[in-house]
Design an enzyme around this catalytic site. Structure first.
Site, PDB file in Angstrom:
ATOM      1  N   CYS A   1       0.868  -1.266  -0.054  1.00 32.12           N
ATOM      2  CA  CYS A   1       0.159   0.056   0.147  1.00 32.12           C
ATOM      3  C   CYS A   1       0.810   1.245   0.119  1.00 32.12           C
ATOM      4  CB  CYS A   1      -0.907   0.053   1.193  1.00 32.12           C
ATOM      5  SG  CYS A   1      -1.988   1.362   1.302  1.00 32.12           S
TER       6      CYS A   1
ATOM      7  N   ASP B   1       0.506   3.676   1.677  1.00 29.04           N
ATOM      8  CA  ASP B   1       0.446   4.301   3.205  1.00 29.04           C
ATOM      9  C   ASP B   1       1.915   4.702   3.510  1.00 29.04           C
ATOM     10  OD1 ASP B   1       0.279   4.228   6.128  1.00 29.04           O
ATOM     11  OD2 ASP B   1      -1.689   3.921   5.635  1.00 29.04           O
TER      12      ASP B   1
ATOM     13  N   ARG C   1       2.811   4.907   6.584  1.00 27.09           N
ATOM     14  CA  ARG C   1       3.417   4.210   7.674  1.00 27.09           C
ATOM     15  C   ARG C   1       3.946   2.664   7.330  1.00 27.09           C
ATOM     16  NH1 ARG C   1      -2.369   4.866  10.203  1.00 27.09           N
ATOM     17  NH2 ARG C   1      -2.670   4.298   8.220  1.00 27.09           N
TER      18      ARG C   1
ATOM     19  N   HIS D   1      -2.004  -4.338   5.136  1.00 28.47           N
ATOM     20  CA  HIS D   1      -1.610  -3.644   6.750  1.00 28.47           C
ATOM     21  C   HIS D   1      -3.031  -3.256   7.489  1.00 28.47           C
ATOM     22  CE1 HIS D   1      -1.971   0.691   5.812  1.00 28.47           C
ATOM     23  NE2 HIS D   1      -2.136   0.108   4.565  1.00 28.47           N
TER      24      HIS D   1
ATOM     25  N   CYS E   1      -5.647   0.433   7.130  1.00 24.44           N
ATOM     26  CA  CYS E   1      -5.309   0.869   5.953  1.00 24.44           C
ATOM     27  C   CYS E   1      -6.648   1.975   5.510  1.00 24.44           C
ATOM     28  CB  CYS E   1      -5.712  -0.453   5.073  1.00 24.44           C
ATOM     29  SG  CYS E   1      -5.366   0.163   3.232  1.00 24.44           S
TER      30      CYS E   1
END
Ligand code: ZN
Length: 161
Positions: free
Chosen positions: A45, A47, A49, A106, A109
Site C-alpha cells: 500500500c 500508506d 506508515r 496492513h 488501511c
C-alpha cells in the site's frame, strides 16, 4: 536572487549524501555496474506508515517495489491502457525474473476504510480503484474487527479474483 527555501526533507536528503552515502558508496556503485537483481517483488500500500525496507530488513537492490492505494492488484484486461501495477509485475517477472511476489496488506488501511465510507465526489479515479476492494468487503458496519478482517481478505482477494 533569493535562495530556494529548504525544508526538512531536503535537509534529510543532504544528510543522506553527506553521512550515509560515503559509507555505502561501493554498494551503490556495484548496483549500478551490475544492475539490479532483486529476488522479491513487493506489492504494498502507498500508506506512509508502511516501510518495506524497514519491515523486511532489506538493503537497496533487494526489493522491487510497487505501491498503490490499498496494495490492490487489478485484474489483467489485456488492454493497452496505462496499467502501472500490471506493468510493474510484468517487469519484475519477465525482465528481473524475481523468485517470489509478496503482497503486503496492513492494519489501519485508509483504502479499506474508504471502500466502506466512500470518497469525495471529485475523486473519480480513486472511486473506480476502490472497486478492487469490493470482493473483500463484509456486509457489516465497519467496526475495527471488520476492518482488520477486510484488510486480510483484500490480500487474498487480490489473488483469487
Ligand atoms: Zn493501506
Amino acid at each position: 536572487m533569493t535562495e530556494a527555501p529548504t525544508d526538512d526533507l531536503l535537509l534529510r536528503l543532504r544528510r543522506f549524501h553527506s553521512d550515509y552515502f560515503p559509507g555505502h558508496q561501493q554498494r551503490f556503485q556495484d548496483l549500478v555496474a551490475q544492475g539490479q537483481h532483486p529476488k522479491t517483488l513487493f506489492i504494498g500500500c502507498s500508506d506512509s506508515r508502511l516501510v518495506p525496507y524497514l519491515l523486511t530488513d532489506s538493503e537497496p537492490g533487494e526489493l522491487f517495489i510497487v505501491r498503490n492505494v490499498g496494495a490492490f492488484i487489478p485484474p489483467y484486461d489485456g488492454s493497452n491502457n496505462f496499467h502501472g501495477t500490471t506493468a510493474a509485475i510484468e517487469f519484475a517477472v519477465l525482465t528481473l525474473q524475481v523468485e517470489r511476489i509478496v503482497v503486503c496488506g496492513h492494519s489501519h488501511c485508509g483504502a479499506i476504510r474508504a471502500a466502506y465510507d466512500g470518497v469525495p465526489e471529485e475523486a473519480v479515479a480513486l472511486r473506480a480503484w476502490l472497486k478492487l476492494a469490493q470482493e473483500a468487503l463484509l456486509p457489516v458496519q465497519p467496526c475495527p474487527e471488520a476492518l482488520r478482517r477486510t484488510e486480510q481478505r483484500a490480500v487474498c482477494c487480490n489473488w483469487s479474483g
